[in-house]
Design a protein around this motif. Structure first.
Motif, PDB file in Angstrom:
ATOM      1  N   UNK A   1     -45.219 -21.116  21.183  1.00  0.00           N
ATOM      2  CA  UNK A   1     -46.321 -21.397  22.120  1.00  0.00           C
ATOM      3  C   UNK A   1     -46.869 -22.810  21.938  1.00  0.00           C
ATOM      4  N   UNK A   2     -46.722 -23.355  20.722  1.00  0.00           N
ATOM      5  CA  UNK A   2     -47.276 -24.679  20.425  1.00  0.00           C
ATOM      6  C   UNK A   2     -46.269 -25.805  20.651  1.00  0.00           C
ATOM      7  N   UNK A   3     -45.025 -25.454  21.014  1.00  0.00           N
ATOM      8  CA  UNK A   3     -44.015 -26.495  21.174  1.00  0.00           C
ATOM      9  C   UNK A   3     -44.415 -27.474  22.282  1.00  0.00           C
ATOM     10  N   UNK A   4     -44.159 -28.754  22.050  1.00  0.00           N
ATOM     11  CA  UNK A   4     -44.562 -29.772  23.026  1.00  0.00           C
ATOM     12  C   UNK A   4     -43.448 -30.114  24.010  1.00  0.00           C
ATOM     13  N   UNK A   5     -42.234 -29.664  23.676  1.00  0.00           N
ATOM     14  CA  UNK A   5     -41.102 -29.971  24.560  1.00  0.00           C
ATOM     15  C   UNK A   5     -40.384 -28.659  24.906  1.00  0.00           C
ATOM     16  N   UNK A   6     -40.890 -27.932  25.905  1.00  0.00           N
ATOM     17  CA  UNK A   6     -40.294 -26.617  26.215  1.00  0.00           C
ATOM     18  C   UNK A   6     -38.898 -26.747  26.822  1.00  0.00           C
ATOM     19  N   UNK A   7     -37.916 -26.241  26.103  1.00  0.00           N
ATOM     20  CA  UNK A   7     -36.535 -26.215  26.588  1.00  0.00           C
ATOM     21  C   UNK A   7     -36.050 -24.769  26.527  1.00  0.00           C
ATOM     22  N   UNK A   8     -34.880 -24.534  27.118  1.00  0.00           N
ATOM     23  CA  UNK A   8     -34.317 -23.184  27.065  1.00  0.00           C
ATOM     24  C   UNK A   8     -34.151 -22.742  25.610  1.00  0.00           C
ATOM     25  N   UNK A   9     -33.644 -23.657  24.767  1.00  0.00           N
ATOM     26  CA  UNK A   9     -33.387 -23.304  23.361  1.00  0.00           C
ATOM     27  C   UNK A   9     -34.686 -23.106  22.579  1.00  0.00           C
ATOM     28  N   UNK A  10     -35.657 -24.020  22.773  1.00  0.00           N
ATOM     29  CA  UNK A  10     -36.866 -23.974  21.943  1.00  0.00           C
ATOM     30  C   UNK A  10     -37.846 -22.888  22.375  1.00  0.00           C
TER      31      UNK A  10
END
Length: 678
Positions: free
Chosen positions: A47-56
């Protein structure tokens, strides 16, 4: 730091099978709590990731709860197959915790923002078909479960889910308690008139276990069905039927009347909160059927074809009972008894005469041989795999090249703490993570007659088809190929999941398959062709009645769930209004089906019971290919293995069309059932 709780993986066992021998009841709640904390940390990081990708985001979320899911699978499987007061008490604490955590994930606004961000880029991500399915499924799991609701409505959803979780557990406990609380203790040998030795031996064993003289009959399926099919004493059949049909409806602490109404009401409220008119609308949006009107017209169409045949079937048995014994009118507790007698007369076939050809170990081997001839897989019994009960048998499944495919558990007999019925389940789904493939651990659980002091466990033909049915589910799990656990094996649309199981039953009627395993337990003689011919001729006996019975369950399910709620307090009257057009017996009072209808009030079949008939259409049509191309034709089997191994990674209609070359034909079911001309 590695947890000392033996329930939390990784396990130091063959292929990380569950270490049942190391687990105690006190481990469950701490393991669930620890699993939730591990998963929560991962979810918060996503939820805190700054670069939302399919993998992340999407992939990371799919694998975020592996340990928790594994512990929950173990726990709830034991709660069905090996429960006790401690486990049931733990379930009442664990269920709300899991519901709350699930809602914490699905109602997490920051997390949904990341999921939605990936979803909005889907056209430019160059994803594989399987990745696209995962993205779609993940996004829908949020939008269909309240991610877009206001905070106030999210809180309301949480409360509804918690109540539903608790009520479902209570429903199941009440049915189990009523099932086990009833026993019919007989001491007069004349009351056993008509019963075969196998049923009498089973009742004698049950009495000895309770330190009683004489014979004890219970509501466990083998005991109940044996008595209802063969006992000459009509009054005692009535007593058994009454007890069975009142489970959850007795005036005691196990009464489920208010629980079923509350569950149906809460499901309707939940659906409306999420923007759907009814629970059925909500459920069917993610099914092959898509909407309630499709299901109702499907059931209605079959009903119109089957009802005249059902009335004719029951009239034939009623005429026979009146002519034979002066019984009129024929009651529900007479039907199994007289239909068995009529079948024996009409087709010169008798379940008891068939049973010596179907000793349980041989039938299981037969299922293994059929799977080997179709898919090249083999089953090798292992004695080093921990199990939750000594009666469970454990096998390693291998591909034709000797490589490991799956672990398989088989648990066949009724006992205290095990719910009635038969089911397939898993202890680990197939998936791939960080370059390693994890193969599935699959289990089938049944309630077949036990061996007696003089004979091995001999199965009725219905039990034979039940074993093959559950084994078909098991193959769906064992042959899985894919990356994501939420898409592999039986993780398919609910109205597709019965195709792999129901198609396997067909092999039980084919001489070529029966010759592989249907052999007399004393002489080794293969089942005579004459018997097989009789079995095949009798396959459509009372099929009209059997079809209407299944359809009535489907209509009852839809009546509960294709509704906006507000149920009256009279469950019995509600059922009668649903069944009226399909009623083929004199009316009875004081019993109910809904209060023990575990499929829809405890299992996953709410607004989905029609799936059995839907899947019968698929299986009848699919099996015609095997009949036309060869029962063990390698090319046909290869195409069907592709359908099985794909799980939910491809839309089910695409899989069916790829196998069959066209969409399913509803007439195939009616042809097989003898309800229309072939």
């Amino acid at each position: 730091m590695q947890s000392v709780n033996p329930l939390l993986p990784p396990y130091n066992t063959p292929d990380e099978t569950v270490p049942f021998d190391k687990i105690s009841n006190s481990d469950f709640i701490p393991a669930i709590e620890e699993g939730i904390e591990m998963a929560r940390e991962r979810v918060d990081a996503i939820a805190a990731t700054e670069d939302p990708t399919f993998e992340s985001v999407i992939e990371a979320l799919e694998f975020s709860s592996l340990e928790l899911n594994r512990v929950a699978e173990v726990f709830f499987n034991l709660n069905s197959a090996e429960t006790n007061d401690e486990i049931q008490s733990a379930a009442r604490e664990i269920s709300p915790k899991l519901t709350a955590f699930g809602n914490d994930v699905l109602l997490n606004a920051a997390l949904f923002e990341k999921v939605d961000a990936v979803y909005r880029q889907k056209e430019s991500l160059n994803l594989s078909g399987e990745q696209n399915r995962l993205l779609e499924k993940t996004w829908k799991s949020f939008t269909r479960n309240g991610a877009s609701l206001s905070d106030e409505k999210k809180e309301e959803l949480r409360k509804l889910d918690e109540q539903l979780s608790t009520l479902g557990l209570q429903f199941g406990e009440n049915v189990l308690a009523d099932t086990h609380d009833f026993t019919m203790h007989l001491t007069d040998k004349s009351d056993l008139s008509g019963l075969p030795d196998s049923v009498i031996d089973m009742a004698e064993e049950a009495a000895k276990q309770r330190e009683l003289e004489g014979w004890v009959f219970t509501l466990d399926y083998p005991s109940y069905m044996g008595f209802m099919t063969y006992a000459d004493n009509r009054a005692l059949r009535h007593k058994m039927w009454s007890a069975f049909s009142k489970r959850g409806y007795n005036e005691n602490d196990n009464n489920n009347t208010q629980i079923v109404q509350k569950i149906a009401d809460l499901r309707a409220k939940r659906a409306q909160l999420l923007g759907f008119k009814t629970h059925a609308d909500f459920v069917l949006a993610e099914r092959m059927a898509e909407k309630p009107s499709t299901v109702v017209s499907f059931l209605q169409n079959l009903k119109e074809k089957a009802l005249p045949a059902a009335k004719s079937d029951v009239q034939e048995v009623a005429d026979y009972a009146e002519k034979r014994d002066g019984i009129s009118p024929l009651q529900r507790w007479d039907f199994g008894y007289y239909s068995e007698k009529l079948k024996k007369e009409k087709f010169d076939i008798d379940d008891e005469a068939l049973k010596p050809y179907f000793p349980l170990p041989q039938v299981l081997d037969g299922a293994f041989i059929v799977a080997q001839k179709l898919y090249g897989i083999t089953f090798e019994e292992r004695h080093d795999i921990p199990k939750y009960n000594e009666e469970v048998r454990t096998f390693e499944v291998k591909n034709s090249d000797g490589s490991h495919l799956a672990m398989f558990y088989a648990d066949f007999h009724p006992r205290k703490g095990k719910r009635n019925g038969a089911w397939m389940t898993s202890y680990r789904s197939q998936y791939q993570l960080e370059g390693t493939e994890y193969r599935p651990h699959i289990s089938i659980v049944c309630n077949f007659s036990r061996p007696t002091k003089s004979k091995p466990a001999l199965l009725t033909f219905q039990e034979v088809t039940t074993l093959f049915h559950e084994f078909g589910h098991a193959l769906h799990g064992m042959l899985a190929e894919g990356t994501y656990p939420g898409l592999t094996g039986t993780s398919v649309y609910w109205d597709f999941v019965e195709l792999p199981s129901q198609i396997m039953e067909n092999w039980c009627y084919e001489p070529e398959a029966l010759a592989l395993f249907a052999k007399h337990y004393e002489t080794g003689e293969v089942i005579p062709q004459e018997m097989v011919d009789k079995l095949r001729r009798s396959a459509t006996f009372l099929e009209g009645y059997a079809t209407i019975r299944q359809l009535s369950f489907g209509f009852l399910d839809m009546a509960w769930h294709n509704s906006e709620g507000g149920f009256s307090s009279d469950v019995e009257r509600f059922e009668k209004s649903v069944f009226r057009e399909m009623e083929v017996f004199p009316e009875t009072t004081g019993s109910a089906m809904s209060t023990a209808f575990s499929h829809i009030f405890q299992g996953g079949y709410s607004a989905g019971y029609y799936s059995y008939k839907w899947a019968e259409v698929l299986d009848a049509d699919a099996f015609e290919s095997f009949l036309e191309e060869g029962l063990f034709n390698p090319e046909t089997a290869k195409r069907f293995r592709k359908l099985l191994s794909s799980g939910g990674t491809v839309h089910p209609m695409e899989l069916f069309v790829e196998f069959k070359g066209k969409e399913p034909d509803p007439e195939a079911l009616l042809r097989r059932a003898g309800l229309v001309k072939a």
